[in-house]
Each structure stands twice: as structure tokens, then as C-alpha cells.
Write a protein that holds these residues in place. Structure first.
Motif, mmCIF file in Angstrom:
data_model
loop_
_atom_site.group_PDB
_atom_site.id
_atom_site.type_symbol
_atom_site.label_atom_id
_atom_site.label_comp_id
_atom_site.label_asym_id
_atom_site.label_seq_id
_atom_site.Cartn_x
_atom_site.Cartn_y
_atom_site.Cartn_z
ATOM 1 N N UNK A 89 -22.885 -1.530 -14.589
ATOM 2 C CA UNK A 89 -23.782 -0.491 -14.523
ATOM 3 C C UNK A 89 -22.597 0.752 -14.050
ATOM 4 N N UNK A 90 -22.042 0.258 -12.763
ATOM 5 C CA UNK A 90 -20.901 1.140 -11.776
ATOM 6 C C UNK A 90 -19.922 1.670 -13.052
ATOM 7 N N UNK A 91 -19.482 1.051 -13.929
ATOM 8 C CA UNK A 91 -18.377 1.679 -14.466
ATOM 9 C C UNK A 91 -19.137 2.063 -15.986
ATOM 10 N N UNK A 92 -19.753 1.920 -15.935
ATOM 11 C CA UNK A 92 -20.207 3.105 -16.979
ATOM 12 C C UNK A 92 -20.572 4.058 -16.853
ATOM 13 N N UNK A 93 -20.875 5.287 -18.106
ATOM 14 C CA UNK A 93 -20.548 6.917 -17.996
ATOM 15 C C UNK A 93 -22.079 6.996 -17.742
ATOM 16 N N UNK A 94 -22.722 7.589 -16.050
ATOM 17 C CA UNK A 94 -24.410 8.048 -15.719
ATOM 18 C C UNK A 94 -24.989 8.475 -16.518
ATOM 19 N N UNK A 95 -24.271 10.069 -16.611
ATOM 20 C CA UNK A 95 -24.081 10.869 -17.563
ATOM 21 C C UNK A 95 -24.767 10.372 -19.200
ATOM 22 N N UNK A 96 -23.979 9.709 -19.487
ATOM 23 C CA UNK A 96 -24.217 9.394 -21.026
ATOM 24 C C UNK A 96 -25.643 8.458 -21.161
ATOM 25 N N UNK A 97 -25.658 7.486 -20.215
ATOM 26 C CA UNK A 97 -26.091 6.540 -19.985
ATOM 27 C C UNK A 97 -28.534 7.818 -20.015
ATOM 28 N N UNK A 114 -33.082 8.623 -22.597
ATOM 29 C CA UNK A 114 -33.883 10.153 -23.498
ATOM 30 C C UNK A 114 -34.770 9.831 -24.664
ATOM 31 N N UNK A 115 -33.907 9.334 -25.693
ATOM 32 C CA UNK A 115 -34.354 8.926 -26.847
ATOM 33 C C UNK A 115 -35.575 8.470 -26.781
ATOM 34 N N UNK A 116 -35.660 7.109 -26.275
ATOM 35 C CA UNK A 116 -36.684 5.714 -26.196
ATOM 36 C C UNK A 116 -38.544 7.282 -26.033
ATOM 37 N N UNK A 153 -35.695 2.924 -13.992
ATOM 38 C CA UNK A 153 -34.877 2.470 -13.707
ATOM 39 C C UNK A 153 -33.666 2.202 -13.089
ATOM 40 N N UNK A 154 -32.548 3.109 -14.074
ATOM 41 C CA UNK A 154 -31.544 3.773 -13.487
ATOM 42 C C UNK A 154 -31.493 4.277 -11.911
ATOM 43 N N UNK A 155 -32.422 5.316 -11.595
ATOM 44 C CA UNK A 155 -32.534 5.091 -10.490
ATOM 45 C C UNK A 155 -32.625 4.325 -9.749
ATOM 46 N N UNK A 156 -33.570 2.840 -10.184
ATOM 47 C CA UNK A 156 -33.614 1.868 -9.157
ATOM 48 C C UNK A 156 -32.288 1.198 -8.980
ATOM 49 N N UNK A 157 -32.046 1.321 -9.830
ATOM 50 C CA UNK A 157 -30.225 0.655 -9.935
ATOM 51 C C UNK A 157 -29.504 1.125 -8.415
ATOM 52 N N UNK A 158 -29.606 2.736 -9.103
ATOM 53 C CA UNK A 158 -28.316 3.776 -7.917
ATOM 54 C C UNK A 158 -29.483 3.065 -6.942
ATOM 55 N N UNK A 159 -30.860 3.185 -5.819
ATOM 56 C CA UNK A 159 -30.986 2.824 -4.910
ATOM 57 C C UNK A 159 -30.498 1.411 -4.493
#
Length: 322
Positions: free
Chosen positions: A33-41, A46-48, A57-63
Motif C-alpha cells: 500500500x505504501x508503495x502504491x500511487x494513492x491518487x490513482x488508488x 471512485x468507480x464502484x 478503507x484507504x483512510x483507515x489504512x492511512x491512519x
């Protein structure tokens, strides 16, 4: 840091749907997750139709990641912490203890660097037996089948007769061996699993107060990390730094001395240097270089790095081999 599926129980947002979404981006762990482009993630999330929960979930991982960073503290707090909590524990070798001002310091990661047969494992076994004799538990992660109960018996009794000697000697040895918990570990992911389990046990006070873990040994850290650095690019380096961070976090938060070993490699100038490269060298608090004359029974040890001592200090003729 942990695989994502290990977080689901504690963090409901990291559920099966979120893990499937991450897997579609080749994200299986916090390191990925840390190595991935967060903007692209975020854009992909936003699609589904479940985009809101995915973003949560993304914000949870960041926290979770943010919570791993230690709070900022000033110099006075650091000094008080060192005085009150970070005691020094003997390695059992007078020469090493004298060089280090008493021995290994709790709360710090100490690295032993040296070529094969220089005495790194001997120091680990001597330290383990010394710590265990004083009623502290030792966690020993053995990456190369180098753990030797016979050597522990020697260090405890200073004689191989301790194994077959009188009943008091046998009881003394049994108590020491009972306090050294040895785990065979053959890849970095096994080490992460063991360290996370140790963290859970220490945090939940599963370890009894009279069996407090005082020393964690990884012999050797380089044999686990070197394979993931070959051809893995930034992911391998991220795993290496994560391993170092977790070891230092365990040392600091639970007042444990951490001892790891590292081999040497050839440098561009023809001289040997510690393995694992530039990224790793800032991880240990203390780095020590061991050397031994071919066929000799003594070794030399010098300080490569120390937070309170000048580099280059040397202790000569330390007897480790008998």
C-alpha cells in the motif's frame, strides 16, 4: 507491518471486499500500500458502487500507518527516558561489556557485523545465556540452524560436564534453556509474523512478569533480507526498512535489548563493508564490527556507530572460542 488480511479482525473496514479491491492493484500488505500511487488508488475507488466504503478503507489504512510513527519528543524527554528505562545488560563477555560501557542497552537495536566464523553467533549465544541466567526471557530467531544448546551449556557452566554433572547443575541449565525461546525462521515474512505475535503478547501481558522478555536476537537479519533485495526494487527496500522499524519499536516500547547479526560484502574499493547497503545503516542504534584471525581463538571488536561513543574504539583479544 502486516498483511492486509491480518487487520480485518481489528479494523472492520479492511474487509474481504476492500482486500479484493486492493488485490486488483497488487496490494496485499501495508508495505504494498505504501508503495502504491494513492491518487490513482483513490481515483480507482471512485468507480464502484461501494466507493464510499473503499475510500473509508484507504483512510483507515492511512491512519494505521500514521499511528505507527512515534510522537515527537524533545531532548530532555529523551534523556529522562534513557535514565529511567533503558538499563544496560551484560553480554557475559568482559571485553564487549567494557567497550560498550556495561553491555547491551535496553531500548536499542545493536548490530554485530562480521565475516563468516568471526564470532557473531558466539556473542549471540553468550548474551542469551547471560540474560537467561538472570531470570529474563530471550527470544532467539534462528535463521540458519546455528542455535546450540551445547554452547549454552558451556556458557552457563563453563564446562561441558554441566550437561551430565550433578543435579543442581542440570537444574540450573534447564532453567536457562527454558527461558530461551528459539524459533527457526527462514524468510522475512516468517520474521514479520513472529514479531507481530511477540508485539501482541507483550502488549496483552501474556508474558509473565517473572519471565519478562529482556533480549530479542535475530541471527542473522541479513540472511532474511538479502533475498528480498535482489530484483525486488523499492518493495524489497520498503520491507527492509519496515523490519528495522518494527524491531526498534519493540525495543523502545517494551524496554527490550535487540541484537541482530549481519554479514559483510566486498566494497568498490576492495575493502569489506556491512551488507544491506546505505538504507539499512541508519537503522541500528549501535553497529559493532567483529573480526577474527584465521584459526585463532580470539577476536577483535570495534565500534562502527554508537550514539554516545566515538567510532573506531576497539577492544582486542576478546576470547569467544574455547
Amino acid at each position: 507491518m502486516a498483511p492486509l488480511n491480518s487487520l480485518e479482525k481489528e479494523y472492520p473496514l479492511i474487509d474481504a471486499n476492500f482486500q479484493t479491491f486492493c488485490a486488483s492493484h497488487a496490494i496485499y500488505s501495508v508495505e504494498d500500500f505504501l508503495l502504491h500511487d494513492l491518487d490513482a488508488l483513490f481515483a480507482s475507488a471512485s468507480n464502484p458502487s461501494t466507493s464510499h466504503r473503499l475510500k473509508q478503507g484507504i483512510h483507515q489504512l492511512l491512519s494505521i500507518i500514521d499511528a505507527l510513527h512515534p510522537p515527537l519528543i524533545n531532548g530532555l524527554q529523551l534523556m529522562e527516558d534513557a535514565k529511567q528505562n533503558k538499563h544496560v545488560l551484560s553480554t557475559g563477555c568482559e571485553g564487549i561489556d567494557a567497550l560498550l560501557g556495561g553491555g547491551l542497552r535496553a531500548g536499542q537495536l545493536t548490530e554485530l557485523v562480521g565475516p563468516s566464523s568471526s564470532g557473531k553467533t558466539q556473542v549471540c549465544l553468550m548474551s542469551a545465556s547471560t540474560f537467561a541466567k538472570h531470570k529474563g526471557s530471550v527470544i532467539y530467531l534462528d535463521t540458519g540452524n546455528s542455535f546450540s544448546p551445547q554452547r549454552i551449556a558451556h556458557f552457563v557452566g563453563q564446562s561441558s560436564d554441566c550437561v551430565s554433572g550433578n543435579q543442581a547443575d542440570r537444574r540450573s541449565l534447564q532453567k536457562v534453556l527454558d527461558r530461551i525461546i528459539c524459533y527457526p525462521v527462514f524468510d522475512v515474512y516468517e520474521m514479520f509474523d513472529m514479531l507481530h505475535q511477540l508485539k501482541i503478547n507483550l502488549t496483552s501481558e501474556i508474558v509473565k512478569s517473572d519471565r519478562h522478555v529482556q533480549l530479542l536476537i535475530v541471527d542473522s537479519i541479513s540472511s532474511l533480507i538479502t533475498p528480498i533485495l535482489r530484483g525486488n526494487g523499492p518493495q524489497g527496500h520498503a520491507l527492509m526498512i519496515s523490519a528495522g522499524f518494527l524491531l526498534k519499536k519493540l525495543a523502545h516500547e517494551h524496554n527490550i535489548a535487540v541484537l541482530v547479526t549481519n554479514h559483510v560484502v566486498g566494497g568498490e574499493d576492495g575493502n569489506s563493508k556491512p551488507a544491506l547497503g546505505e538504507s539499512w545503516k541508519s537503522v541500528p542504534h549501535v553497529r559493532l564490527l567483529l573480526s577474527r584471525d584465521c584459526g585463532g581463538n580470539v577476536c577483535n571488536i570495534s565500534i562502527i556507530k554508537h550514539p554516545a561513543m566515538a567510532s573506531g574504539r576497539t577492544a582486542s583479544s576478546i576470547r569467544l572460542f574455547v
